[in-house]
Scaffold this active site. Structure first.
Site, PDB file in Angstrom:
ATOM      1  N   LYS A 274       1.132 -17.016 -23.946  1.00 45.01           N
ATOM      2  CA  LYS A 274      -0.012 -16.243 -23.427  1.00 45.01           C
ATOM      3  C   LYS A 274      -1.335 -16.713 -24.032  1.00 45.01           C
ATOM      4  CE  LYS A 274       2.851 -12.152 -22.666  1.00 45.01           C
ATOM      5  NZ  LYS A 274       4.090 -12.558 -23.381  1.00 45.01           N
ATOM      6  N   PHE A 275      -1.713 -17.951 -23.693  1.00 47.00           N
ATOM      7  CA  PHE A 275      -2.945 -18.525 -24.257  1.00 47.00           C
ATOM      8  C   PHE A 275      -4.171 -17.693 -23.850  1.00 47.00           C
ATOM      9  CE2 PHE A 275      -0.759 -22.931 -23.866  1.00 47.00           C
ATOM     10  CZ  PHE A 275      -0.131 -22.752 -25.079  1.00 47.00           C
TER      11      PHE A 275
ATOM     12  N   ASP B 192      -8.198 -18.174 -25.240  1.00 51.21           N
ATOM     13  CA  ASP B 192      -9.120 -18.757 -26.218  1.00 51.21           C
ATOM     14  C   ASP B 192     -10.247 -19.420 -25.419  1.00 51.21           C
ATOM     15  OD1 ASP B 192     -10.178 -19.964 -28.631  1.00 51.21           O
ATOM     16  OD2 ASP B 192      -8.165 -19.816 -29.485  1.00 51.21           O
ATOM     17  N   ILE B 193     -11.113 -20.150 -26.095  1.00 48.22           N
ATOM     18  CA  ILE B 193     -12.179 -20.827 -25.356  1.00 48.22           C
ATOM     19  C   ILE B 193     -11.559 -21.927 -24.481  1.00 48.22           C
ATOM     20  CG2 ILE B 193     -13.933 -20.280 -27.101  1.00 48.22           C
ATOM     21  CD1 ILE B 193     -13.686 -23.189 -28.088  1.00 48.22           C
ATOM     22  N   PRO B 194     -12.253 -22.310 -23.396  1.00 47.62           N
ATOM     23  CA  PRO B 194     -11.663 -23.278 -22.461  1.00 47.62           C
ATOM     24  C   PRO B 194     -11.164 -24.563 -23.126  1.00 47.62           C
ATOM     25  CG  PRO B 194     -13.605 -22.268 -21.485  1.00 47.62           C
ATOM     26  CD  PRO B 194     -13.538 -21.761 -22.903  1.00 47.62           C
TER      27      PRO B 194
ATOM     28  N   THR C   7       3.409  -5.607 -18.680  1.00 48.10           N
ATOM     29  CA  THR C   7       4.276  -4.566 -18.096  1.00 48.10           C
ATOM     30  C   THR C   7       4.516  -3.411 -19.072  1.00 48.10           C
ATOM     31  OG1 THR C   7       6.083  -6.075 -18.671  1.00 48.10           O
ATOM     32  CG2 THR C   7       5.473  -5.945 -16.359  1.00 48.10           C
TER      33      THR C   7
ATOM     34  N   ARG D 153      16.102  -8.055 -23.422  1.00 53.77           N
ATOM     35  CA  ARG D 153      17.070  -7.192 -24.088  1.00 53.77           C
ATOM     36  C   ARG D 153      18.295  -6.796 -23.268  1.00 53.77           C
ATOM     37  NH1 ARG D 153      12.067  -3.751 -26.315  1.00 53.77           N
ATOM     38  NH2 ARG D 153      11.284  -4.697 -24.380  1.00 53.77           N
TER      39      ARG D 153
ATOM     40  N   ARG E 119      14.754  -3.919 -15.426  1.00 50.39           N
ATOM     41  CA  ARG E 119      15.803  -3.134 -16.052  1.00 50.39           C
ATOM     42  C   ARG E 119      16.881  -2.781 -15.033  1.00 50.39           C
ATOM     43  NH1 ARG E 119      13.860  -4.892 -19.808  1.00 50.39           N
ATOM     44  NH2 ARG E 119      13.157  -3.927 -21.741  1.00 50.39           N
TER      45      ARG E 119
ATOM     46  N   LYS F 161      13.312 -18.527 -21.692  1.00 51.36           N
ATOM     47  CA  LYS F 161      11.925 -18.294 -22.121  1.00 51.36           C
ATOM     48  C   LYS F 161      11.847 -18.299 -23.638  1.00 51.36           C
ATOM     49  CE  LYS F 161       9.731 -14.191 -22.406  1.00 51.36           C
ATOM     50  NZ  LYS F 161       8.595 -13.976 -23.289  1.00 51.36           N
TER      51      LYS F 161
ATOM     52  N   ASP G 299      14.456 -13.694 -27.045  1.00 50.52           N
ATOM     53  CA  ASP G 299      13.678 -12.996 -28.085  1.00 50.52           C
ATOM     54  C   ASP G 299      14.596 -12.680 -29.253  1.00 50.52           C
ATOM     55  OD1 ASP G 299      11.374 -13.136 -26.544  1.00 50.52           O
ATOM     56  OD2 ASP G 299      11.733 -11.207 -25.588  1.00 50.52           O
TER      57      ASP G 299
ATOM     58  N   ASP H  72       6.180 -18.972 -23.306  1.00 53.42           N
ATOM     59  CA  ASP H  72       5.374 -17.771 -23.044  1.00 53.42           C
ATOM     60  C   ASP H  72       4.540 -17.419 -24.272  1.00 53.42           C
ATOM     61  OD1 ASP H  72       4.414 -15.421 -21.897  1.00 53.42           O
ATOM     62  OD2 ASP H  72       6.185 -14.252 -22.461  1.00 53.42           O
TER      63      ASP H  72
HETATM   64  O1  C5P Z   1      13.439  -7.364 -23.423  1.00 52.11           O
HETATM   65  P1  C5P Z   1      12.577  -7.398 -22.190  1.00 52.11           P
HETATM   66  O2  C5P Z   1      13.383  -7.617 -20.915  1.00 52.11           O
HETATM   67  O3  C5P Z   1      11.641  -6.226 -22.085  1.00 52.11           O
HETATM   68  O4  C5P Z   1      11.699  -8.712 -22.378  1.00 52.11           O
HETATM   69  C1  C5P Z   1      10.628  -9.034 -21.543  1.00 52.11           C
HETATM   70  C2  C5P Z   1      10.039 -10.332 -21.990  1.00 52.11           C
HETATM   71  O5  C5P Z   1       8.972 -10.670 -21.122  1.00 52.11           O
HETATM   72  C3  C5P Z   1       9.475 -10.320 -23.393  1.00 52.11           C
HETATM   73  O6  C5P Z   1       9.783 -11.578 -23.974  1.00 52.11           O
HETATM   74  C4  C5P Z   1       7.978 -10.179 -23.227  1.00 52.11           C
HETATM   75  O7  C5P Z   1       7.260 -10.886 -24.214  1.00 52.11           O
HETATM   76  C5  C5P Z   1       7.766 -10.843 -21.872  1.00 52.11           C
HETATM   77  N1  C5P Z   1       6.618 -10.350 -21.120  1.00 52.11           N
HETATM   78  C6  C5P Z   1       6.468  -9.029 -20.743  1.00 52.11           C
HETATM   79  N2  C5P Z   1       5.367  -8.634 -20.027  1.00 52.11           N
HETATM   80  C7  C5P Z   1       4.439  -9.518 -19.663  1.00 52.11           C
HETATM   81  C8  C5P Z   1       4.582 -10.863 -20.019  1.00 52.11           C
HETATM   82  C9  C5P Z   1       5.703 -11.251 -20.754  1.00 52.11           C
HETATM   83  O8  C5P Z   1       7.338  -8.212 -21.041  1.00 52.11           O
HETATM   84  N3  C5P Z   1       3.426  -9.161 -18.919  1.00 52.11           N
END
Ligand code: C5P
Length: 237
Positions: A60-61, A63-65, A120, A208, A178, A31, A9, A58
């Site tokens: 995260k689609f 939309d319509i099928p 999350t 991060r 974390r 990712k 990211d 990633d």
């Molecule tokens: O920096 P961090 O460890 O929080 O990054 C988590 C990554 O996982 C981000 O790129 C975020 O877009 C992705 N993600 C998420 N929760 C989801 C799906 C993807 O945090 N449910």
């Protein structure tokens, strides 16, 4: 052993490629999310694949099928090894995605499909229109994802035990990871790497805590060591 995936990211294509290079010896997966794909596009995926990475796209689609099916085919052609779509898109959308994947021109263009359950970053009471706690909602969507035939779901490590108990064949990919003492930032349903592994997670996504560390390679190796130790420990009764 569960796989560690670094979330690249970063606000700059060259920074992402250079970060990936620093981590290549330690990790097999990276990712590419919304920011980086918007900046870097298909060429970035190509460069990461040239470095030998498996790429998790990633986006995260949702939309319509028809549109999602075409996007899955396109992502496969670009070389994505795994991608996300929202379970909330429902059965017809997810099955259209699966059909597109299953009829890909070759195995290299057939990504694993993971359904996003409850992000999350959602804590209790934060999901618009959903009164159930996010963990319960995630379990319900995961059960549907298993019925529809998706390869796995994106969920918090906190939900993995219940999801696996109901759907043992479904892979669980967990963001919100974390290491002890790390800042949770905008994430709400977090777990340490060891906790997620003990719960049964198959993939851990970490952004991060790795990419903002003074030494990303050292941070990734420390997390890998924690994953290894937890995976080797006897399962708790
Ligand atoms: O920096 P961090 O460890 O929080 O990054 C988590 C990554 O996982 C981000 O790129 C975020 O877009 C992705 N993600 C998420 N929760 C989801 C799906 C993807 O945090 N449910």
């Amino acid at each position: 052993m569960p796989e560690l995936i670094v979330a690249l990211d970063l606000p700059d294509r060259e920074k992402a490629v250079s970060m990936a290079r620093q981590l290549r010896d330690a990790l097999n997966w990276c990712k590419v999310g919304l920011e980086l794909f918007t900046l870097g596009g298909p060429r970035l995926l190509e460069r990461l694949k040239e470095q030998g990475f498996r790429v998790f796209l990633d986006l995260k689609f949702y939309d319509i099928p028809h549109t999602v099916a075409r996007a899955v085919t396109a992502a496969g052609v670009l070389g994505a090894d795994m991608l996300t779509l929202h379970c909330q898109g429902g059965k017809r959308m997810c099955q259209a995605a699966l059909e597109a994947r299953n009829t890909a021109v070759d195995a290299c263009s057939a990504p694993l499909l993971f359904g996003v359950t409850a992000l999350t970053s959602f804590g209790p009471g934060e999901m618009p229109g959903v009164s159930a706690p996010p963990g319960v909602y995630a379990q319900d969507l995961a059960a549907s994802a298993a019925d529809w035939g998706l390869d796995g779901v994106v969920c918090s490590g906190r939900e993995v035990r219940d999801i696996k108990a109901a759907s043992p064949g479904l892979a669980c990919l967990c963001p919100g990871i974390r290491p002890a003492g790390a800042d949770s930032g905008d994430q709400r349903r977090t777990m340490t790497p060891a906790e997620a592994v003990e719960a049964g997670a198959d993939y851990l996504v970490v952004g991060r805590p790795i990419i903002e560390a003074p030494s990303p390679a050292e941070a990734a190796c420390a997390i890998l060591e924690e994953i290894r130790a937890a995976a080797a420990a006897p399962a708790a009764e």
